[in-house]
Structure formats: structure tokens, C-alpha cells
Scaffold this motif. Structure first.
Motif, PDB file in Angstrom:
ATOM      1  N   ALA A  47       0.862  -1.187   0.000  1.00  0.00           N
ATOM      2  CA  ALA A  47       0.000   0.000   0.000  1.00  0.00           C
ATOM      3  C   ALA A  47       0.891   1.226   0.000  1.00  0.00           C
ATOM      4  O   ALA A  47       1.932   1.248   0.648  1.00  0.00           O
ATOM      5  CB  ALA A  47      -0.877   0.015   1.237  1.00  0.00           C
ATOM      6  N   HIS A  52       4.957  10.675   0.958  1.00  0.00           N
ATOM      7  CA  HIS A  52       5.728  11.717   1.633  1.00  0.00           C
ATOM      8  C   HIS A  52       6.888  11.169   2.452  1.00  0.00           C
ATOM      9  O   HIS A  52       7.495  11.914   3.227  1.00  0.00           O
ATOM     10  CB  HIS A  52       4.805  12.595   2.492  1.00  0.00           C
ATOM     11  CG  HIS A  52       4.206  13.726   1.712  1.00  0.00           C
ATOM     12  ND1 HIS A  52       3.511  13.528   0.548  1.00  0.00           N
ATOM     13  CD2 HIS A  52       4.238  15.069   1.908  1.00  0.00           C
ATOM     14  CE1 HIS A  52       3.122  14.701   0.070  1.00  0.00           C
ATOM     15  NE2 HIS A  52       3.550  15.659   0.870  1.00  0.00           N
ATOM     16  N   SER A  53       7.202   9.894   2.306  1.00  0.00           N
ATOM     17  CA  SER A  53       8.424   9.390   2.947  1.00  0.00           C
ATOM     18  C   SER A  53       9.593   9.665   2.010  1.00  0.00           C
ATOM     19  O   SER A  53       9.463   9.527   0.792  1.00  0.00           O
ATOM     20  CB  SER A  53       8.319   7.887   3.201  1.00  0.00           C
ATOM     21  OG  SER A  53       7.292   7.644   4.133  1.00  0.00           O
ATOM     22  N   LEU A 169       5.643  -0.145   9.804  1.00  0.00           N
ATOM     23  CA  LEU A 169       6.456   0.114   8.598  1.00  0.00           C
ATOM     24  C   LEU A 169       5.830  -0.460   7.327  1.00  0.00           C
ATOM     25  O   LEU A 169       6.522  -0.635   6.332  1.00  0.00           O
ATOM     26  CB  LEU A 169       7.874  -0.475   8.744  1.00  0.00           C
ATOM     27  CG  LEU A 169       8.656  -0.220  10.028  1.00  0.00           C
ATOM     28  CD1 LEU A 169      10.070  -0.773   9.887  1.00  0.00           C
ATOM     29  CD2 LEU A 169       8.705   1.254  10.360  1.00  0.00           C
ATOM     30  N   GLY A 170       4.554  -0.803   7.380  1.00  0.00           N
ATOM     31  CA  GLY A 170       3.930  -1.431   6.200  1.00  0.00           C
ATOM     32  C   GLY A 170       4.405  -2.861   6.015  1.00  0.00           C
ATOM     33  O   GLY A 170       4.139  -3.486   4.989  1.00  0.00           O
TER      34      GLY A 170
HETATM   35  C1  LIG Z   1       7.194  18.035   3.618  1.00  0.00           C
HETATM   36  C2  LIG Z   1       7.213  16.903   4.618  1.00  0.00           C
HETATM   37  C3  LIG Z   1       7.009  17.181   5.962  1.00  0.00           C
HETATM   38  C4  LIG Z   1       7.049  16.149   6.904  1.00  0.00           C
HETATM   39  N1  LIG Z   1       6.845  16.455   8.210  1.00  0.00           N
HETATM   40  C5  LIG Z   1       6.945  15.480   9.146  1.00  0.00           C
HETATM   41  C6  LIG Z   1       6.779  15.768  10.535  1.00  0.00           C
HETATM   42  O1  LIG Z   1       6.502  16.889  10.934  1.00  0.00           O
HETATM   43  N2  LIG Z   1       6.943  14.744  11.417  1.00  0.00           N
HETATM   44  C7  LIG Z   1       7.256  13.476  11.023  1.00  0.00           C
HETATM   45  O2  LIG Z   1       7.435  12.613  11.872  1.00  0.00           O
HETATM   46  N3  LIG Z   1       7.374  13.170   9.716  1.00  0.00           N
HETATM   47  C8  LIG Z   1       7.225  14.127   8.778  1.00  0.00           C
HETATM   48  N4  LIG Z   1       7.346  13.808   7.455  1.00  0.00           N
HETATM   49  C9  LIG Z   1       7.485  12.397   7.081  1.00  0.00           C
HETATM   50  C10 LIG Z   1       6.115  11.758   6.808  1.00  0.00           C
HETATM   51  O3  LIG Z   1       5.185  12.098   7.795  1.00  0.00           O
HETATM   52  C11 LIG Z   1       6.205  10.229   6.801  1.00  0.00           C
HETATM   53  O4  LIG Z   1       7.194   9.792   5.926  1.00  0.00           O
HETATM   54  C12 LIG Z   1       4.842   9.559   6.459  1.00  0.00           C
HETATM   55  O5  LIG Z   1       4.983   8.190   6.417  1.00  0.00           O
HETATM   56  C13 LIG Z   1       4.280   9.930   5.126  1.00  0.00           C
HETATM   57  O6  LIG Z   1       2.956   9.447   5.047  1.00  0.00           O
HETATM   58  P1  LIG Z   1       2.385   8.989   3.634  1.00  0.00           P
HETATM   59  O7  LIG Z   1       0.913   8.857   3.746  1.00  0.00           O
HETATM   60  O8  LIG Z   1       2.924   9.849   2.588  1.00  0.00           O
HETATM   61  O9  LIG Z   1       2.997   7.512   3.548  1.00  0.00           O
HETATM   62  P2  LIG Z   1       3.978   6.886   2.430  1.00  0.00           P
HETATM   63  O10 LIG Z   1       5.255   7.581   2.468  1.00  0.00           O
HETATM   64  O11 LIG Z   1       3.259   6.784   1.140  1.00  0.00           O
HETATM   65  O12 LIG Z   1       4.150   5.415   3.049  1.00  0.00           O
HETATM   66  C14 LIG Z   1       4.842   5.232   4.248  1.00  0.00           C
HETATM   67  C15 LIG Z   1       4.741   3.771   4.698  1.00  0.00           C
HETATM   68  O13 LIG Z   1       3.417   3.492   5.106  1.00  0.00           O
HETATM   69  C16 LIG Z   1       2.978   2.330   4.439  1.00  0.00           C
HETATM   70  N5  LIG Z   1       1.543   2.395   4.255  1.00  0.00           N
HETATM   71  C17 LIG Z   1       0.815   3.381   3.689  1.00  0.00           C
HETATM   72  N6  LIG Z   1      -0.483   3.032   3.722  1.00  0.00           N
HETATM   73  C18 LIG Z   1      -0.550   1.814   4.313  1.00  0.00           C
HETATM   74  C19 LIG Z   1      -1.595   0.924   4.638  1.00  0.00           C
HETATM   75  N7  LIG Z   1      -2.860   1.211   4.359  1.00  0.00           N
HETATM   76  N8  LIG Z   1      -1.289  -0.243   5.243  1.00  0.00           N
HETATM   77  C20 LIG Z   1      -0.009  -0.556   5.551  1.00  0.00           C
HETATM   78  N9  LIG Z   1       1.017   0.236   5.256  1.00  0.00           N
HETATM   79  C21 LIG Z   1       0.740   1.421   4.659  1.00  0.00           C
HETATM   80  C22 LIG Z   1       3.723   2.324   3.123  1.00  0.00           C
HETATM   81  O14 LIG Z   1       3.730   1.029   2.548  1.00  0.00           O
HETATM   82  C23 LIG Z   1       5.076   2.736   3.617  1.00  0.00           C
HETATM   83  O15 LIG Z   1       5.699   1.627   4.222  1.00  0.00           O
HETATM   84  C24 LIG Z   1       7.296  14.801   6.483  1.00  0.00           C
HETATM   85  C25 LIG Z   1       7.487  14.523   5.123  1.00  0.00           C
HETATM   86  C26 LIG Z   1       7.448  15.567   4.201  1.00  0.00           C
HETATM   87  C27 LIG Z   1       7.655  15.254   2.748  1.00  0.00           C
END
Ligand SMILES: Cc1cc2nc3c(=O)[nH]c(=O)nc-3n(C[C@H](O)[C@H](O)[C@H](O)COP(=O)(O)OP(=O)(O)OC[C@H]3O[C@@H](n4cnc5c(N)ncnc54)[C@H](O)[C@@H]3O)c2cc1C
Length: 437
Positions: A47, A52-53, A169-170
Motif C-alpha cells: 500500500a 511523503h516518505s 512500517l507497512g
Molecule cells: C514536507 C514533509 C514534511 C514532513 N513532516 C513530518 C513531521 O513533521 N513529522 C514526522 O514525523 N514526519 C514528517 N514527514 C514524514 C512523513 O510524515 C512520513 O514519511 C509519512 O509516512 C508519510 O505518510 P504517507 O501517507 O505519505 O505515507 P507513504 O510515504 O506513502 O508510506 C509510508 C509507509 O506506510 C505504508 N503504508 C501506507 N499506507 C498503508 C496501509 N494502508 N497499510 C499498511 N502500510 C501502509 C507504506 O507502505 C510505507 O511503508 C514529512 C514529510 C514531508 C515530505
């Protein structure tokens, strides 16, 4: 994240992949069918959230599950202040979804673009010495395991899996819904001030513990920290929001617009960076306002960057930051992005960066068109020497061997992974590196 021509890219432009297949399930049963079909074909499946990682944690070369159709509220338990959200719900949707019920998240990070499952799965956190990251607010979840089973995990069912599954961590399954313990909606009174760096470092541990939400930014090449102190207030205290023009000037024009220009210019003329940093810290960070909590926690980040963040024992933060400062001076680097320092309460999630200890965070950033590697690796050495744990969604170079030494329950997590995903249906290259085969 973009999907033009089937190419998926993350926000930080550090990862790209063209999945063999993209599926967009709209129900938990459709997720189950997708996992079972992938298993039947011997394919890997993953998934993806909002991409945003910065690490390759969400990269799905086999079947990519896009959960954009799995959003919204599944259930509300008003008596206990709990809300069950479909896994693909974005954090920015929450204020509107929670407002009718008078609820809010107890803490949030800097942005709200992420999905609830993505944010909790990587240990996304905000700041506050007595507050945990988003995963600590999870009281239950439902996931589809590697064998295609729909498994509920909460205090009454499979409770022993909660400390692993809240921040998985997914690697343990595809989460289809997440139950969050909310709090009654509240206001935050924000006080933002420029302060001398050395005094801020000296008071950091005490203020992290004493204030509700304390953090600061330090622009390298300056002597000043921009401190942010947010105090929780009941709704009856009344809002005193920033006028929208003031907010636009600070957050859009200065923090994003002018900044984008300077970062771009800095890549060809690094000499502009120190004077700009001095100007930026004079122009920003001196304001007071009171608003609904999401409007204070969250900022808009439109200048693309790369980030590495380490969690340290909180008392190590002042010394570690002083070492980073000495490093930047010694190497003569010109660093345009501020360093962000936050904190979190100890928690019990096995792979939480704040597991079992009072935690402080140091985050370094670099404009995405600059080469971050030399800076990040040198800073990483300092962080590792202070028993640092890297944010799972932000750049780092650790692997299973080194991570095992800083996570006391690492092998317990792996045992849960063996149980829920024996065939490694959800594995990718990043998970292989950080968890092992
Ligand atoms: C501009 C920016 C600002 C940020 N600010 C912060 C902050 O203030 N604090 C902080 O701690 N982090 C911050 N981050 C990091 C961000 O919050 C994390 O990387 C977060 O995981 C991103 O969420 P996402 O929905 O984009 O997940 P993704 O990056 O798309 O996925 C992350 C993980 O979650 C898993 N996953 C997603 N959906 C599911 C599901 N339904 N079931 C199982 N696994 C799943 C994915 O497989 C992957 O392993 C920031 C990142 C950016 C780019």
C-alpha cells in the motif's frame, strides 16, 4: 507523488518506480482480494500513502495499492472520543471530519498531506515532551495479513500485537482502518520568538518538559533560534488567528516563495546563503496568535527538500546540535535550510523512535536540487554516536544489524512479521535493508 505514465515518485524525488500493476480498492474486501491475487501469482504487494516518505519504504515494484478510494470515517465512538478512519484518509481531511463530533488529534506534525495509515506506520510525530507521535493515538486497527486474512487488533482482540502493529512500517499487512483516540477539540496559543541559540540550547530540556509543545529552528550561519511554544487552551478561550495577509506573507511569500528562489540561487552561488539566513531569522518568528489546533500545528511546505531526522535521548540534544554546528563551520558548508529540534514523550510501540525514552529530535534538510549526501552522512555519524534512532520515513543509512542495537524489542517485531507475513508479501528493498530478509 505523481502517476504520469504509471511512474510513481515520492515527494522528495528520492525514489521512483513503475509498478507492474496499480490497484485502487474501495473496500476492505477488495484489499483482501488484491492480496490473495498477488499471493496466488507470487507477486509482492504494497500500500502506498501520500508518498511523503523520503526513504524507499513505500516503493512498490510489484502490485501498488492506491488507497485513495478508501477514505473517510468508518465509525465514531462518541462516548470514548474514538474515531475509526479508513486507512487512506489524509490528515488534512480530519478537521472537517472531526469537527461535527467536537474532536481533534492530540498532536500533529508539521504538515497534513500524509494518510493516516502512512503517517502512523512510519512513526510520524510532532513536538511536545509529554505527547507521543501519531501512532501512540492508535487504539486499534484492521489489517489484511500476508495470507489474506482480515485481522482486527485492539485491546480486546489480538492485543499482544498492538505495540508492533501501531507502527509497523507497512511490513505486517495492509491496514484498512485505524481507530484513533481523539481529544475534545482545543485551541493552541502560539508564541514564536527569535532567541539566542546558546540560551535556547541551555533551556531546551526544561522547556520541552514544561511547555505543551516546544520546538525551535536554527538557521546555520546565525546565532539565533526561532522558538515556537504552543499552549493548549479550551475552545472557550476564543481564537485570535493571524490575519490572513500576515499569514500569507510569513508562510507563503517568505517561508516558501522567497525561500524557493534563494535555495535555487544557493545551488549556483552558495555565498548568498549565510546573509539570507540572517535576514530570514530577522524577518520571521516574532508573532503571537491563537487558533484551532490543526491550523497552528500545520504549515504549508511547497519548497521541495530532502530530510534526515534522528531521535536522541533528550538530554543529548544540546551537545549533539553543538557538534553539528561545529561540523558545518569546520567543513565550510553553506546550508540554506534550518535545523529543526523537537521532542516527544516515551512510548511503548516497539519500533517507535521514542520507544522507552524521553526523546528529542534533530532534523536536517537540504534543498532537493543540492547533493545532501556528504552533509547527511557526517551528521548521521554524530547522531549514531548519541544512540540515535532514524525516522523510518526520512533518509538514513542504517540496516537491521545497527537498528537492532538501538531497539530493544527489534527481534520481537521480527517475530510478529514472521507470523503475519511469512512469505514476505509486503517486502521491498528498504524493508529488506532495515528489517533483514
Ligand atoms: C514536507 C514533509 C514534511 C514532513 N513532516 C513530518 C513531521 O513533521 N513529522 C514526522 O514525523 N514526519 C514528517 N514527514 C514524514 C512523513 O510524515 C512520513 O514519511 C509519512 O509516512 C508519510 O505518510 P504517507 O501517507 O505519505 O505515507 P507513504 O510515504 O506513502 O508510506 C509510508 C509507509 O506506510 C505504508 N503504508 C501506507 N499506507 C498503508 C496501509 N494502508 N497499510 C499498511 N502500510 C501502509 C507504506 O507502505 C510505507 O511503508 C514529512 C514529510 C514531508 C515530505
Amino acid at each position: 507523488m505523481t502517476a504520469a505514465g504509471g511512474l510513481w515518485r515520492n515527494w522528495g524525488r528520492t525514489e521512483a518506480v513503475r509498478p507492474q500493476r496499480v490497484e485502487r480498492p474501495a473496500t476492505p474486501e477488495a484489499v483482501q482480494r488484491a492480496v490473495q491475487a498477488a499471493a496466488a501469482k507470487g507477486m509482492r504487494i504494497k500500500a502506498v500513502g501520500a508518498g511523503h516518505s523520503f526513504t524507499g519504504i513505500a516503493v512498490a515494484p510489484g502490485v501498488q495499492l492506491d488507497l485513495e478510494d478508501l477514505t473517510g470515517i468508518v465509525d465514531v465512538d462518541l462516548e470514548r472520543g474514538r474515531v475509526t478512519l479508513a486507512a487512506g484518509t489524509h490528515l488534512h481531511q480530519l478537521p472537517q471530519l472531526l469537527r461535527p463530533h467536537g474532536l481533534a488529534l492530540t498532536n500533529m506534525g508539521d504538515i497534513d498531506r500524509q494518510t493516516i495509515a502512512g503517517a502512523t506506520s512510519t512513526g510520524t510525530h510532532g513536538t511536545g515532551g509529554s505527547f507521543g507521535g501519531l501512532a501512540t493515538q492508535v487504539v486499534g486497527l484492521t489489517l489484511v495479513t500476508g495470507t489474506g486474512e482480515l485481522l482486527r487488533i485492539d485491546e480486546t482482540e489480538n492485543a499482544e500485537l498492538l505495540p508492533a502493529a501501531r507502527l509497523g512500517l507497512g511490513a505486517l499487512g495492509v491496514i484498512v482502518d485505524v481507530t484513533i483516540q481523539c481529544v475534545p477539540a482545543y485551541l493552541l496559543q502560539a508564541v514564536e520568538r527569535p532567541e539566542p541559540l546558546h540560551a535556547t540550547l541551555e533551556s531546551y530540556v526544561e522547556r520541552s518538559a514544561g511547555e505543551d509543545h516546544f520546538e525551535f529552528y536554527w538557521f546555520p550561519h546565525t546565532e539565533t533560534a526561532l522558538t515556537k511554544t504552543n499552549t493548549r487552551l479550551p475552545l472557550t478561550a476564543g481564537r485570535a488567528p493571524l490575519p490572513s495577509v500576515g499569514r500569507w506573507i510569513d508562510d507563503e511569500l517568505l517561508a516558501n516563495g522567497v525561500y524557493r528562489g534563494v535555495c535555487a540561487l544557493g545551488t549556483v552561488a552558495p555565498g548568498v546563503i549565510p546573509p539570507f539566513s540572517r535576514l530570514a531569522q530577522r524577518l520571521t518568528g516574532n508573532r503571537d496568535f491563537t487558533d484551532h489546533s490543526p491550523r497552528v500545528f500545520v504549515t504549508n511546505r511547497t519548497v521541495r527538500f530532502r530530510e534526515m531526522e534522528y531521535a536522541l535521548p533528550r538530554e543529548a540534544v544540546p551537545e549533539a546540535l553543538a557538534e553539528v554546528r561545529a561540523l558545518i563551520e569546520r567543513r565550510g558548508w553553506r546550508i540554506s535550510f534550518p535545523i529543526e529540534v523537537r521532542s516527544a514523550a516515551p512510548d511503548e510501540n516497539w519500533l517507535s523512535t521514542a520507544y522507552g525514552r524521553e526523546t528529542g529530535y534533530i532534523a536536517v534538510h537540504r534543498y532537493y536540487r543540492e547533493d545532501h549526501r556528504e552533509y547527511f552522512s557526517a551528521v548521521e555519524e554524530i547522531m549514531v554516536a548519541h544512540e540515535g534512532r532514524p525516522h523510518w520515513g526520512k533518509l538514513h543509512r542504517q540496516d537491521a544489524d545497527s537498528l537492532r542495537t538501538v531497539y530493544p524489542r527489534f527481534d520481537d517485531f521480527l517475530a510478529v512479521r514472521d507470523r503475519l507475513d511469512p512469505e514476505r508479501r509486503f517486502e521491498n528493498a528498504y524493508l529488506r535493508r532495515v528489517l533483514g530478509p
